[in-house]
Design a protein around this motif. Structure first.
Motif: not given
Ligand code: CIR
Length: 253
Positions: A126-134, A157-168
């Motif tokens: 779960i990415g902690l981002s500007a959209r998803t909080n603790q 650090e850099e991306v909007l959502h976690l899956k902007t930068g990784v894909a399983y």
């Protein structure tokens, strides 16, 4: 294996969608055509596609991935961190009721957008981002644990959502770009690196051993194809203008 996907037709109001991309205003007619091609690609992967009506009230509502997380045992309706997207969840409840017996809900002050959630078997990053909080992440983990799943958080650090930068991509293969290439949480995977000039192609989707990738990223295409996958290219240029990628446009289950 997935058998179904939920998508939502883009609304004409998508031209007012949220974006940080500086790529111009989406061409709505072209977006409709690309969306239809995206549906065909999912169907080519063997999925029955459930297509929801356009919802003009919410310009970003075609990005259905963010408003729900679907697992093998339950669905979780999120609480988007972007205020303009919060009401999108209402339009998802009805269709999920038809397919899931157990539905959980993320509540304020927790926020969560499922573009920040990456499923790897029974574990959810779960990415902690500007959209998803603790609080949103904690609620999600608590819900997942009720069903025998578990989760962990990843600070972005850099991306909007976690899956902007990784894909399983299953089989222990992880597409990764930028900050995620060396991220300690992901070193156990076989990392398929995406060059920063093709960073948009880090958002691909695995569907029943085929991989949908965005059109126009030849290095990424080679990398994924050389890893043994059957690759389907889909042009989603008009959604890219709104920071949206392939995963954002569907909920697969
Ligand atoms: C937004 O900013 O919310 C939309 N314009 C794009 C959402 C993309 N969704 C995703 O990455 N899961």
């Amino acid at each position: 294996m997935f058998t179904k996907a939920i998508v939502r037709t883009p609304a004409a109001s998508m031209i007012k969608g949220l974006t940080s991309a500086s790529l111009g205003v989406p061409d709505f007619d072209l977006a409709l055509k690309q969306h239809a091609e995206y549906i065909h690609a999912l169907e080519a992967c063997g999925l029955e596609v459930i297509c929801l009506e356009a919802n003009t009230q919410y310009p970003d509502s075609t990005f259905v991935e963010d408003v729900a997380l679907l697992t093998k045992k339950c669905a979780i309706i999120t609480n988007p961190g972007a205020p303009s997207r919060r009401g999108e969840t209402e339009g998802m409840r009805g269709v999920l009721d038809k397919h899931f017996e157990d539905i959980e809900v993320i509540q304020s002050p927790g926020t969560l957008e499922a573009g920040d959630v990456m499923m790897v078997d029974s574990h959810f990053f779960i990415g902690l981002s500007a959209r998803t909080n603790q609080s949103g992440a904690d609620q999600l983990i608590a819900h997942l644990e009720k069903y025998g799943f578990n989760g962990s958080v990843v600070a972005l650090e850099e991306v909007l959502h976690l899956k902007t930068g990784v894909a399983y991509l299953e089989h222990n293969n992880l597409l990764a770009c930028g900050e995620f290439l060396t991220h300690p949480d992901f070193q156990k995977f076989n990392i398929l690196p995406i060059a920063s000039v093709e960073s948009y192609a880090a958002n691909c989707i695995w569907v029943n051993d085929k991989v949908l990738i965005p059109f126009g990223y030849p290095k990424a295409r080679n990398t994924i194809s050389n890893a043994g996958y059957d690759v389907l290219e889909v042009d989603v240029s008009e959604f890219r203008k709104l920071d949206g990628g392939l995963s954002c446009l569907s909920l697969r289950f």
